[in-house]
Design a protein around this motif. Structure first.
Motif, PDB file in Angstrom:
ATOM      1  N   TYR A 185      52.855  79.891 -28.148  1.00 18.73           N
ATOM      2  CA  TYR A 185      52.391  80.385 -26.862  1.00 18.73           C
ATOM      3  C   TYR A 185      53.187  79.829 -25.688  1.00 18.73           C
ATOM      4  O   TYR A 185      52.912  80.167 -24.548  1.00 18.73           O
ATOM      5  CB  TYR A 185      50.917  80.061 -26.652  1.00 18.73           C
ATOM      6  CG  TYR A 185      49.970  80.906 -27.467  1.00 18.73           C
ATOM      7  CD1 TYR A 185      50.375  82.084 -28.062  1.00 18.73           C
ATOM      8  CD2 TYR A 185      48.658  80.527 -27.632  1.00 18.73           C
ATOM      9  CE1 TYR A 185      49.508  82.859 -28.792  1.00 18.73           C
ATOM     10  CE2 TYR A 185      47.775  81.295 -28.366  1.00 18.73           C
ATOM     11  CZ  TYR A 185      48.204  82.459 -28.941  1.00 18.73           C
ATOM     12  OH  TYR A 185      47.337  83.223 -29.659  1.00 18.73           O
ATOM     13  N   LEU A 211      54.506  82.420 -23.402  1.00 21.68           N
ATOM     14  CA  LEU A 211      53.400  83.074 -22.708  1.00 21.68           C
ATOM     15  C   LEU A 211      52.939  82.220 -21.525  1.00 21.68           C
ATOM     16  O   LEU A 211      52.738  82.734 -20.430  1.00 21.68           O
ATOM     17  CB  LEU A 211      52.236  83.318 -23.673  1.00 21.68           C
ATOM     18  CG  LEU A 211      50.967  83.912 -23.075  1.00 21.68           C
ATOM     19  CD1 LEU A 211      51.240  85.290 -22.492  1.00 21.68           C
ATOM     20  CD2 LEU A 211      49.877  83.980 -24.115  1.00 21.68           C
ATOM     21  N   THR A 230      53.067  90.157 -20.957  1.00 20.23           N
ATOM     22  CA  THR A 230      52.082  89.171 -21.402  1.00 20.23           C
ATOM     23  C   THR A 230      51.530  89.534 -22.779  1.00 20.23           C
ATOM     24  O   THR A 230      51.441  88.681 -23.670  1.00 20.23           O
ATOM     25  CB  THR A 230      50.931  89.065 -20.375  1.00 20.23           C
ATOM     26  OG1 THR A 230      51.478  88.692 -19.113  1.00 20.23           O
ATOM     27  CG2 THR A 230      49.896  88.052 -20.807  1.00 20.23           C
ATOM     28  N   ILE A 231      51.170  90.785 -22.968  1.00 23.01           N
ATOM     29  CA  ILE A 231      50.647  91.227 -24.271  1.00 23.01           C
ATOM     30  C   ILE A 231      51.723  91.107 -25.337  1.00 23.01           C
ATOM     31  O   ILE A 231      51.455  90.664 -26.459  1.00 23.01           O
ATOM     32  CB  ILE A 231      50.101  92.672 -24.170  1.00 23.01           C
ATOM     33  CG1 ILE A 231      48.877  92.704 -23.252  1.00 23.01           C
ATOM     34  CG2 ILE A 231      49.752  93.223 -25.549  1.00 23.01           C
ATOM     35  CD1 ILE A 231      48.403  94.095 -22.892  1.00 23.01           C
ATOM     36  N   MET A 263      52.081  87.527 -26.310  1.00 24.28           N
ATOM     37  CA  MET A 263      50.893  87.092 -27.048  1.00 24.28           C
ATOM     38  C   MET A 263      50.952  87.544 -28.498  1.00 24.28           C
ATOM     39  O   MET A 263      50.628  86.778 -29.404  1.00 24.28           O
ATOM     40  CB  MET A 263      49.641  87.657 -26.369  1.00 24.28           C
ATOM     41  CG  MET A 263      48.354  87.291 -27.028  1.00 24.28           C
ATOM     42  SD  MET A 263      47.966  85.614 -26.593  1.00 24.28           S
ATOM     43  CE  MET A 263      46.236  85.554 -26.945  1.00 24.28           C
ATOM     44  N   GLN A 315      43.160  88.166 -30.277  1.00 24.79           N
ATOM     45  CA  GLN A 315      44.138  87.979 -29.203  1.00 24.79           C
ATOM     46  C   GLN A 315      43.657  88.631 -27.899  1.00 24.79           C
ATOM     47  O   GLN A 315      43.894  88.106 -26.814  1.00 24.79           O
ATOM     48  CB  GLN A 315      45.499  88.554 -29.608  1.00 24.79           C
ATOM     49  CG  GLN A 315      46.181  87.766 -30.698  1.00 24.79           C
ATOM     50  CD  GLN A 315      45.793  88.213 -32.100  1.00 24.79           C
ATOM     51  OE1 GLN A 315      44.823  88.933 -32.299  1.00 24.79           O
ATOM     52  NE2 GLN A 315      46.551  87.765 -33.090  1.00 24.79           N
ATOM     53  N   LEU A 323      43.203  86.380 -24.604  1.00 25.20           N
ATOM     54  CA  LEU A 323      43.943  86.707 -23.384  1.00 25.20           C
ATOM     55  C   LEU A 323      42.988  86.906 -22.212  1.00 25.20           C
ATOM     56  O   LEU A 323      43.258  86.453 -21.095  1.00 25.20           O
ATOM     57  CB  LEU A 323      44.781  87.965 -23.613  1.00 25.20           C
ATOM     58  CG  LEU A 323      45.891  88.254 -22.633  1.00 25.20           C
ATOM     59  CD1 LEU A 323      46.869  87.103 -22.539  1.00 25.20           C
ATOM     60  CD2 LEU A 323      46.631  89.516 -23.046  1.00 25.20           C
TER      61      LEU A 323
END
Length: 177
Positions: free
Chosen positions: A66, A69, A109-110, A113, A159, A163
């Motif tokens: 991560y 991220l 971002t997705i 992730m 996830q 998030l």
């Protein structure tokens, strides 16, 4: 020589015996002193902490997958806070307390992730009730988020929730334009 005399239990306000007792103590013929004895108070239990990290270790731990991220979100949040549009800044957090990201940043971002490419993610927006006199809002409601043709909320539920709940990203609204 120590001599203890006149031992008597102490009385509380309601005249019941308590755990504390009074006694007279005489040390080597000195004048008697009244000492109060009671049950010893236990020492407080102090929390224990792990040893400090060595020079090679970071005291902050997070999943290494991560790290990109985290970096991306920090940069994105910084860019949002530096905007000159005060009305937009006032509405950047939705009523649930989640941060509304620009659509491009939400896609990135997705992708970070899930570890996929941005081209594999599609956002579709709800059709607004628009008339010719209404202003176009820069904030759009998201109808669905598809990853490789599958609904993000259903196929990647863990996830999706992480998030939204842990990172505080709104997955129901985004900025366009």
């Amino acid at each position: 020589m120590i001599k203890v005399t006149e031992f008597s239990p102490a009385l509380t306000s309601n005249h019941e015996h308590s755990a504390i007792a009074n006694c007279k103590v005489v040390i080597n013929g000195s004048t008697p002193q009244v000492k109060s004895r009671g049950t010893p108070t236990p020492e407080p239990i102090l929390p224990t902490y792990p040893a400090p990290a060595t020079d090679d270790e970071s005291p902050i731990t997070y999943a290494t997958s991560y790290e990109p991220l985290y970096r991306h979100l920090v940069i994105t949040y910084g860019d949002i806070l530096r905007t000159n549009n005060s009305k937009l800044l006032a509405n950047i957090i939705d009523c649930s307390g989640k941060v509304i990201l620009p659509a491009r940043e939400l896609l990135t971002t997705i992708a970070l992730m899930l570890g996929v490419e941005e081209q594999q993610i599609r956002l579709s927006y709800e059709d607004p009730d628009s008339t010719c006199l209404s202003k176009v809002s820069p904030i759009k409601n998201i109808a669905t988020i598809k990853v490789n043709g599958y609904d993000f909320n259903l196929a990647y539920n863990h996830q999706y929730n992480e998030l939204s709940d842990v990172f505080g990203v709104s997955l129901t609204r985004c900025l366009i334009g």
